[in-house]
Design a protein around this motif. Structure first.
Motif, mmCIF file in Angstrom:
data_model
loop_
_atom_site.group_PDB
_atom_site.id
_atom_site.type_symbol
_atom_site.label_atom_id
_atom_site.label_comp_id
_atom_site.label_asym_id
_atom_site.label_seq_id
_atom_site.Cartn_x
_atom_site.Cartn_y
_atom_site.Cartn_z
ATOM 1 N N PRO A 28 -1.044 -1.426 -5.364
ATOM 2 C CA PRO A 28 -2.119 -2.189 -4.830
ATOM 3 C C PRO A 28 -2.977 -1.337 -3.760
ATOM 4 C CG PRO A 28 -0.395 -3.551 -4.794
ATOM 5 C CD PRO A 28 0.167 -2.184 -5.178
ATOM 6 N N TYR A 29 -4.111 -1.444 -3.885
ATOM 7 C CA TYR A 29 -5.123 -0.989 -2.699
ATOM 8 C C TYR A 29 -5.470 -2.013 -1.670
ATOM 9 C CZ TYR A 29 -9.389 0.941 -0.372
ATOM 10 O OH TYR A 29 -10.441 0.890 0.506
ATOM 11 N N ILE A 30 -5.294 -1.674 -0.584
ATOM 12 C CA ILE A 30 -5.385 -2.826 0.606
ATOM 13 C C ILE A 30 -6.629 -2.119 1.668
ATOM 14 C CG2 ILE A 30 -4.687 -4.376 2.405
ATOM 15 C CD1 ILE A 30 -2.014 -4.038 0.855
ATOM 16 N N GLU A 31 -7.830 -2.481 1.808
ATOM 17 C CA GLU A 31 -8.656 -2.104 2.623
ATOM 18 C C GLU A 31 -8.758 -2.937 4.040
ATOM 19 O OE1 GLU A 31 -13.384 -0.886 2.861
ATOM 20 O OE2 GLU A 31 -12.674 -2.026 1.245
ATOM 21 N N MET A 32 -8.366 -2.639 5.013
ATOM 22 C CA MET A 32 -8.301 -3.249 6.403
ATOM 23 C C MET A 32 -9.704 -3.806 6.683
ATOM 24 S SD MET A 32 -5.347 -1.260 8.252
ATOM 25 C CE MET A 32 -5.083 -2.540 9.780
ATOM 26 N N LEU A 57 0.602 -7.111 3.149
ATOM 27 C CA LEU A 57 1.600 -6.070 2.960
ATOM 28 C C LEU A 57 2.899 -6.650 2.708
ATOM 29 C CD1 LEU A 57 0.932 -4.093 6.608
ATOM 30 C CD2 LEU A 57 0.068 -3.692 4.219
ATOM 31 N N ALA A 58 3.060 -7.793 2.169
ATOM 32 C CA ALA A 58 4.465 -8.596 1.706
ATOM 33 C C ALA A 58 4.807 -8.038 0.477
ATOM 34 C CB ALA A 58 4.279 -9.791 1.432
ATOM 35 N N SER A 59 3.992 -7.281 -0.397
ATOM 36 C CA SER A 59 4.618 -6.557 -1.595
ATOM 37 C C SER A 59 5.474 -5.429 -1.453
ATOM 38 C CB SER A 59 3.526 -6.309 -2.548
ATOM 39 O OG SER A 59 2.489 -5.333 -2.095
ATOM 40 N N PRO A 60 6.052 -4.838 -2.261
ATOM 41 C CA PRO A 60 7.000 -3.683 -2.057
ATOM 42 C C PRO A 60 6.264 -2.218 -1.921
ATOM 43 C CG PRO A 60 7.373 -4.381 -4.293
ATOM 44 C CD PRO A 60 6.658 -5.512 -3.481
#
Length: 189
Positions: A28-32, A57-60
């Motif tokens: 997964p891509y997470i953009e702050m 951020l809960a995913s591994p």
């Protein structure tokens, strides 16, 4: 590399690199920035921002794109790799200006549902200018990240410093090849 934070000065290319990295790894891509900015350029409160970040951020596995130094205790709690997109000031500034002009002309919404778009006034003529922010923070960020890399409190984190786009492309290619080798079935021959 399971939990990766890509950092770098605004305009360095960290979002583009992060998206390519997430695609290459299948993470997964997470953009702050997307977690932080609300409609009409309203800023999230730290309480709301931190809670949203914790949830994201809960995913591994993930690729997190962004700095937000005040979030270090949250985002680096489980991070195993930090990739610093550390291109020259000239290149970073050029990329920031080019991106800003493109966004001003296209009027693309930066984060879905926010309505936030870059305007010429905000981008080039205001104290909130992303171009000014890039120039103002470049040296501070370099000093901060060099110190972090040398800090024994972060010795458990793998740091990767990318000084050129060629190094960035090479890293992504290596990871793609490694993933291909891991996922290819063995032949019974």
């Amino acid at each position: 590399m399971q939990r990766i934070n890509v950092i770098g000065t605004s305009g360095s290319g960290k979002s583009t690199f992060s998206q390519k990295l997430a695609d290459a790894l299948g993470y997964p891509y997470i953009e702050m920035d997307a977690l932080f900015w609300q409609p009409n350029w309203a800023e999230s409160t730290d309480e709301a921002f931190f809670a949203t970040l914790e949830q994201a951020l809960a995913s591994p596995q993930w690729v997190l794109d962004g700095n937000y130094h005040r979030t270090v205790p949250i985002k680096w709690r489980q991070v195993d790799t930090i990739i610093w997109v550390d291109y020259s000031l000239t290149r970073t500034l050029f990329q920031a200006v080019k991106r800003a002009i493109t966004r001003c002309l296209s009027q693309q919404e930066l984060w879905p549902g926010t309505g936030n778009r870059e305007t010429f006034q905000k981008t080039f003529l205001s104290r909130d200018s992303i171009v000014w922010w890039t120039m103002k923070t470049y040296s501070k960020n370099r000093a901060r990240y060099l110190a972090v890399m040398a800090d024994p409190n972060f010795a458990h984190i793998r740091f990767v410093q990318l000084r050129t786009p060629a190094q960035a492309n090479q890293l992504i290619q290596q990871l793609k090849e490694k993933k291909t080798l891991v996922t290819e079935p063995r032949s019974n021959a």
